[in-house]
Scaffold this motif. Structure first.
Motif, PDB file in Angstrom:
ATOM      1  N   LYS A   6      -8.574  24.567   2.981  1.00 46.49           N
ATOM      2  CA  LYS A   6      -9.102  24.880   4.306  1.00 46.49           C
ATOM      3  C   LYS A   6      -9.336  23.600   5.085  1.00 46.49           C
ATOM      4  N   GLN A   7      -9.537  22.515   4.352  1.00 47.77           N
ATOM      5  CA  GLN A   7      -9.913  21.249   4.968  1.00 47.77           C
ATOM      6  C   GLN A   7      -9.082  20.141   4.323  1.00 47.77           C
ATOM      7  N   GLY A   8      -8.473  19.288   5.121  1.00 50.32           N
ATOM      8  CA  GLY A   8      -7.701  18.191   4.554  1.00 50.32           C
ATOM      9  C   GLY A   8      -8.605  17.191   3.829  1.00 50.32           C
ATOM     10  N   LYS A   9      -8.120  16.618   2.738  1.00 49.12           N
ATOM     11  CA  LYS A   9      -8.881  15.620   1.974  1.00 49.12           C
ATOM     12  C   LYS A   9      -8.164  14.276   2.091  1.00 49.12           C
ATOM     13  N   LEU A  10      -8.780  13.372   2.808  1.00 47.41           N
ATOM     14  CA  LEU A  10      -8.229  12.023   2.977  1.00 47.41           C
ATOM     15  C   LEU A  10      -9.016  11.075   2.089  1.00 47.41           C
ATOM     16  N   HIS A  11      -8.396  10.637   1.009  1.00 44.12           N
ATOM     17  CA  HIS A  11      -9.037   9.734   0.051  1.00 44.12           C
ATOM     18  C   HIS A  11      -8.235   8.434  -0.014  1.00 44.12           C
ATOM     19  N   ILE A  12      -8.930   7.329  -0.009  1.00 46.12           N
ATOM     20  CA  ILE A  12      -8.264   6.021   0.042  1.00 46.12           C
ATOM     21  C   ILE A  12      -8.788   5.140  -1.089  1.00 46.12           C
ATOM     22  N   GLY A  13      -7.880   4.462  -1.776  1.00 52.86           N
ATOM     23  CA  GLY A  13      -8.260   3.594  -2.891  1.00 52.86           C
ATOM     24  C   GLY A  13      -7.972   2.131  -2.593  1.00 52.86           C
ATOM     25  N   ALA A  23       0.842  -1.205   0.000  1.00 50.40           N
ATOM     26  CA  ALA A  23       0.000   0.000   0.000  1.00 50.40           C
ATOM     27  C   ALA A  23       0.875   1.253   0.000  1.00 50.40           C
ATOM     28  N   LYS A  24       0.483   2.244  -0.823  1.00 50.50           N
ATOM     29  CA  LYS A  24       1.206   3.511  -0.897  1.00 50.50           C
ATOM     30  C   LYS A  24       0.518   4.529   0.007  1.00 50.50           C
ATOM     31  N   GLU A  25       1.319   5.394   0.610  1.00 52.06           N
ATOM     32  CA  GLU A  25       0.751   6.479   1.412  1.00 52.06           C
ATOM     33  C   GLU A  25       1.389   7.775   0.934  1.00 52.06           C
ATOM     34  N   ILE A  26       0.557   8.681   0.455  1.00 48.61           N
ATOM     35  CA  ILE A  26       1.057   9.892  -0.197  1.00 48.61           C
ATOM     36  C   ILE A  26       0.425  11.124   0.439  1.00 48.61           C
ATOM     37  N   VAL A  27       1.268  12.115   0.778  1.00 48.28           N
ATOM     38  CA  VAL A  27       0.782  13.389   1.306  1.00 48.28           C
ATOM     39  C   VAL A  27       1.213  14.486   0.342  1.00 48.28           C
ATOM     40  N   GLU A  28       0.259  15.296  -0.098  1.00 51.14           N
ATOM     41  CA  GLU A  28       0.565  16.435  -0.972  1.00 51.14           C
ATOM     42  C   GLU A  28      -0.005  17.695  -0.343  1.00 51.14           C
ATOM     43  N   ARG A  29       0.640  18.829  -0.653  1.00 51.35           N
ATOM     44  CA  ARG A  29       0.227  20.086  -0.021  1.00 51.35           C
ATOM     45  C   ARG A  29      -0.265  21.102  -1.042  1.00 51.35           C
ATOM     46  N   GLU A  88     -13.450  -9.820   1.791  1.00 48.06           N
ATOM     47  CA  GLU A  88     -12.144 -10.460   1.987  1.00 48.06           C
ATOM     48  C   GLU A  88     -11.243 -10.318   0.766  1.00 48.06           C
ATOM     49  N   LYS A  89     -11.829 -10.123  -0.404  1.00 49.76           N
ATOM     50  CA  LYS A  89     -11.042  -9.961  -1.639  1.00 49.76           C
ATOM     51  C   LYS A  89     -10.449  -8.556  -1.775  1.00 49.76           C
ATOM     52  N   ILE A  90     -11.011  -7.601  -1.030  1.00 57.11           N
ATOM     53  CA  ILE A  90     -10.635  -6.195  -1.221  1.00 57.11           C
ATOM     54  C   ILE A  90      -9.261  -5.908  -0.611  1.00 57.11           C
ATOM     55  N   GLU A  91      -8.404  -5.234  -1.388  1.00 54.31           N
ATOM     56  CA  GLU A  91      -7.032  -4.937  -0.933  1.00 54.31           C
ATOM     57  C   GLU A  91      -6.766  -3.434  -0.950  1.00 54.31           C
ATOM     58  N   LEU A  92      -6.134  -2.969   0.105  1.00 49.08           N
ATOM     59  CA  LEU A  92      -5.735  -1.568   0.191  1.00 49.08           C
ATOM     60  C   LEU A  92      -4.643  -1.287  -0.835  1.00 49.08           C
ATOM     61  N   ASP A  93      -4.804  -0.213  -1.609  1.00 52.78           N
ATOM     62  CA  ASP A  93      -3.805   0.146  -2.618  1.00 52.78           C
ATOM     63  C   ASP A  93      -3.114   1.464  -2.274  1.00 52.78           C
ATOM     64  N   THR A  94      -3.899   2.549  -2.079  1.00 45.76           N
ATOM     65  CA  THR A  94      -3.290   3.873  -1.915  1.00 45.76           C
ATOM     66  C   THR A  94      -4.052   4.718  -0.900  1.00 45.76           C
ATOM     67  N   ILE A  95      -3.290   5.342   0.008  1.00 43.58           N
ATOM     68  CA  ILE A  95      -3.843   6.339   0.934  1.00 43.58           C
ATOM     69  C   ILE A  95      -3.303   7.689   0.476  1.00 43.58           C
ATOM     70  N   TYR A  96      -4.215   8.620   0.200  1.00 48.76           N
ATOM     71  CA  TYR A  96      -3.806   9.928  -0.312  1.00 48.76           C
ATOM     72  C   TYR A  96      -4.360  11.023   0.598  1.00 48.76           C
ATOM     73  N   PHE A  97      -3.490  11.951   0.977  1.00 46.09           N
ATOM     74  CA  PHE A  97      -3.927  13.050   1.851  1.00 46.09           C
ATOM     75  C   PHE A  97      -3.485  14.376   1.253  1.00 46.09           C
ATOM     76  N   LEU A  98      -4.464  15.242   1.015  1.00 40.63           N
ATOM     77  CA  LEU A  98      -4.208  16.593   0.516  1.00 40.63           C
ATOM     78  C   LEU A  98      -4.391  17.555   1.681  1.00 40.63           C
ATOM     79  N   THR A  99      -3.332  18.281   2.024  1.00 40.08           N
ATOM     80  CA  THR A  99      -3.379  19.144   3.212  1.00 40.08           C
ATOM     81  C   THR A  99      -2.542  20.388   2.977  1.00 40.08           C
ATOM     82  N   SER A 100      -2.812  21.424   3.760  1.00 39.70           N
ATOM     83  CA  SER A 100      -2.013  22.645   3.658  1.00 39.70           C
ATOM     84  C   SER A 100      -1.008  22.734   4.798  1.00 39.70           C
TER      85      SER A 100
END
Length: 428
Positions: free
Chosen positions: A256-263, A246-252, A410-422
């Motif tokens: 006003k509000q952080g966006k936590l999106h997970i795929g 699983a990838k974890e990515i933070v971008e800036r 049970e088949k579902i696998e975590l791929d990417t955690i993405y966070f957009l924040t200032s």
């Protein structure tokens, strides 16, 4: 759901799908052009539908085209482009009044279809290209649409999640195209791409309403027949990707509000036996107001301004969206991941499954009560190579058990955690 069975005719360069029904007061005609998703041409495809329905050789400007449609009892016409798995689809939609409701015997449907034909096959051409004024105006509109995505931080975060999650896969391509490519498009180069699309795209035409099958068959041939096309553009199947880690990515950005999106990768597509269980899973997990994400992330812990999930049925993706305060990133992320584990452990009741099934059935009925919604359901089926009558769709949903939902989870696998924040913090 009382709708006459769809009849499908393989025609000259297109497939015709007719559903005669007295359910609607209008006749809906939808033409869908499909081609594999490729970077080369994606921006042209985003631009083309808007250029095409602005002028034809017979109706050479927007005012005349709109006036001609208005004269036909306000016939509606619209177009757009979308991704269906690894394929790109351009849709043209027309809604015409049902002639049986009129006192006159004017052939409204035939006249409307003549306009439809000209929009698709006889657009306004000047010196071997589209009208430059129209193209430049639509380029400007598309440029605004592309740049405005960054202003809608939820849409932008979703775009960036898919960029990272599906890097190197056709599905990562942006449906509105790219500014770099847009600048290079000219009236002539767009017309060249249009000619290729008209010749090579796979074309499906859907007609729903109070129509006579034989008469509609003949009218459709006058409107949509393509003499030099075999109607095989190729279909790009979505490959099931197994994430290695699983990838974890933070971008800036200034948000006003952080966006936590997970795929997640579901490994379940439209047409698979467990697709119906996935529909119930998504509802219980994040699709309903009573879902785990909403109740635990937003209501119980007050960590999110919103928290929900949806799935892409032809690509096998499950996407989670949440808006959180940057300082709550780690806690919100943990609770979202915990809700997925809870679903895999069967931490929900049979009663919740029953309630979920009724909600999904109601949503489906609502979709299919609308002619365009019904066409989308039928087109999804055709793309996946399945054909299930409406009542069987409902039955299959109602057959889903708690065990089926756990199995699909049970088949579902975590791929990417993405966070957009200032803010600083929330580092991966």
């Amino acid at each position: 759901m009382k709708i006459t069975k769809e009849t499908v005719h393989n025609k000259q360069g297109y497939r015709l799908h007719i559903l005669p029904t007295t359910k609607y007061k209008t006749v809906s005609i939808v033409a869908k052009f499909k081609a594999p998703l490729k970077r080369e041409g994606i921006t042209e495809r985003a631009l083309l539908p808007h250029v095409l329905h602005k002028a034809t050789n017979k109706l050479p400007n927007v005012r005349k085209l709109q006036s001609a449609l208005e004269d036909l009892y306000g016939t509606g016409f619209s177009s757009d482009g979308s991704k269906k798995g690894e394929n790109h689809v351009i849709s043209f939609r027309m809604e015409v009044v049902n002639e049986s409701y009129l006192n006159e015997s004017e052939p409204i449907l035939e006249k409307a279809l003549n306009i439809f034909h000209d929009v698709l096959f006889d657009p306004k051409v000047v010196d071997g290209g589209f009208d430059e004024t129209i193209v430049n105006r639509e380029k400007q509109t598309l440029e605004q649409k592309i740049t405005s995505i960054k202003d809608d931080k939820m849409s932008y975060a979703n775009l960036r999640l898919i960029d990272h999650m599906c890097e190197g896969e056709p599905y990562s391509l942006h449906v509105h195209g790219y500014l770099d490519d847009l600048q290079k498009i000219t009236a002539k180069s767009l017309y060249e791409y249009y000619q290729s699309m008209i010749k090579n795209d796979e074309l499906d035409v859907y007609v729903i309403g109070e129509v006579n099958d034989t008469e509609m068959d003949a009218l459709a041939d006058q409107t949509f027949a393509r003499g030099d096309s075999d109607n095989r553009s190729g279909h790009q199947d979505s490959k099931s990707i197994t994430p290695t880690e699983a990838k974890e990515i933070v971008e800036r950005e200034e948000v006003k509000q952080g966006k936590l999106h997970i795929g997640y990768r579901t490994h379940t597509n439209f047409g698979d036996d467990d697709y119906f269980a996935l529909q119930i899973f998504n509802g219980l997990f994040g699709g309903f107001p009573s879902s785990k994400l909403f109740m635990n992330v937003r209501e119980k812990h007050s960590l999110a301004y919103y928290a929900a999930s949806r799935f892409e049925s032809h690509k096998g993706l499950l996407l989670v969206f949440s808006g959180v305060d940057p300082k709550d990133y780690d806690q919100a992320k943990s609770i979202i991941l915990e809700q997925m584990e809870a679903m895999k452990q069967g931490d929900f009741t049979p009663e919740q499954v029953e309630d979920g099934k009724e909600q999904v059935v109601n949503q489906l009925q609502e979709t299919m009560d609308n002619a365009n919604g019904l066409i989308e359901v039928l087109y999804h089926q055709m793309l996946s190579g399945t054909e299930i009558p409406a009542h069987e769709l409902m039955e299959n949903i109602r057959k889903v058990t708690k065990e089926d939902v756990v199995k699909v989870a049970e088949k579902i696998e975590l791929d990417t955690i993405y966070f957009l924040t200032s803010q600083e913090g929330g580092e991966a």
